[in-house]
Design an enzyme around this catalytic site. Structure first.
Site, PDB file in Angstrom:
ATOM      1  CG  ASP A  95      14.525  19.490  26.339  1.00 44.41           C
ATOM      2  OD1 ASP A  95      14.954  20.041  27.438  1.00 44.41           O
ATOM      3  OD2 ASP A  95      14.261  20.593  25.453  1.00 44.41           O
ATOM      4  CE1 TYR A 142      27.695  27.506  24.844  1.00 45.28           C
ATOM      5  CE2 TYR A 142      28.792  29.297  23.856  1.00 45.28           C
ATOM      6  CZ  TYR A 142      27.850  28.620  24.056  1.00 45.28           C
ATOM      7  OH  TYR A 142      26.860  28.762  23.034  1.00 45.28           O
ATOM      8  CG  ASN A 178      19.317  23.329  19.605  1.00 43.90           C
ATOM      9  OD1 ASN A 178      19.729  24.533  19.193  1.00 43.90           O
ATOM     10  ND2 ASN A 178      18.482  23.321  20.761  1.00 43.90           N
ATOM     11  CB  VAL A 229      16.730  12.460  24.803  1.00 44.69           C
ATOM     12  CG1 VAL A 229      17.994  11.608  24.735  1.00 44.69           C
ATOM     13  CG2 VAL A 229      15.545  11.512  23.983  1.00 44.69           C
ATOM     14  CE  LYS A 283      27.664  25.710  21.933  1.00 48.43           C
ATOM     15  NZ  LYS A 283      26.235  25.014  21.354  1.00 48.43           N
TER      16      LYS A 283
END
Length: 257
Positions: free
Chosen positions: A37, A149, A83, A55, A153
């Site tokens: 994170d 976004y 994720n 990270v 995705k």
């Protein structure tokens, strides 16, 4: 190394939100968990028996250093949960700044690519394991006022399907999970910005999102965690190249309420 033969699971953006729920689900299933994170404060309050690393998934040097650390400590991995993601701007496409567009794609799409790039040789070498990419229902339908976004995705879906083709002959699977609206701080920010853009209240936007699903509800991080654990299990040993929504069944991605 892996003396206890436990699944070795990496989760990006694993210190909070959906990533934290995924990490908790794997930990409860008996896996070794390593969360990455950029939020150092959130990492600090993760369970002490989790491996933790700061990270930046949009920076290749940061990702490469993390995977070198994983290789040295574990000697390999069994599951990569790509994720990490950010919501990006809420605006009509003509009003989106190029820097905001690039930042959204860098974390969401490029982050998943970079982590997959460094995980692939490790997984192929052992001839087993899986990659799980967290996309979104925006990667299946698109959303108005969310062009960066949605584009990121959708790209993650294409990345996942390609990985399944490339890695499958070596015994490695890849699937894409598409969450719907997940209860939590990030969706609250999205709804507040959308409400401002549309001259609506937050509650009106919330009701609109919920009404776009046949089950009339948002989901929770634990729903994504449960799906991730299943897809990484032997029960899903021949499930690969799939795009699986966990969303209460989206029937209208842009309800007019």
């Amino acid at each position: 190394m892996n003396p206890e033969n436990k699944k070795r699971v990496l989760i990006t953006a694993g210190a909070s939100g959906v990533g934290r729920a995924v990490a908790e689900a794997f930990a409860e299933a008996g896996a070794q968990v390593w969360v990455a994170d950029v939020d150092v404060a959130a990492l600090a309050v993760c369970p002490q028996d989790w491996q933790r690393s700061e990270v930046n998934v949009a920076d290749e040097a940061s990702v490469a250093a993390w995977f070198a650390e994983v290789e040295a400590a574990w000697g390999g991995l069994d599951v990569l949960c790509a994720n990490a993601g950010i919501a990006g701007p809420t605006a009509l496409v003509e009003d989106v700044e190029l820097d905001a567009w690039r930042a959204c794609l860098a974390v969401n799409l490029e982050g998943a690519f970079l982590c997959s790039k460094y995980a692939a040789p490790m997984l192929k070498r052992q001839g087993s394991g899986c990659v799980l990419i967290t996309s979104s229902t925006a990667g299946q339908y698109g959303y108005p006022n969310r062009a960066p976004y949605a584009a990121a995705k959708w790209g993650m879906v294409g990345l996942g399907k390609t990985l399944a083709m490339e890695l499958g002959p070596r015994g490695v699977r890849c699937n894409v999970i598409c969450p719907g609206s997940v209860e939590g701080p990030r969706i609250e920010g999205v709804m507040e910005r959308e409400a401002a853009a549309k001259g609506m209240t937050r509650d009106e936007v919330y009701a609109g999102y919920a009404s776009g699903t046949s089950m009339g509800s948002f989901i929770e991080g634990r729903d994504i965690g449960a799906m991730a654990v299943f897809l990484a299990s032997d029960a899903a040993r021949l499930v690969s190249g799939q795009v699986i929504a966990v969303d209460g069944h989206t029937v209208n991605p842009d309800p007019k309420i």
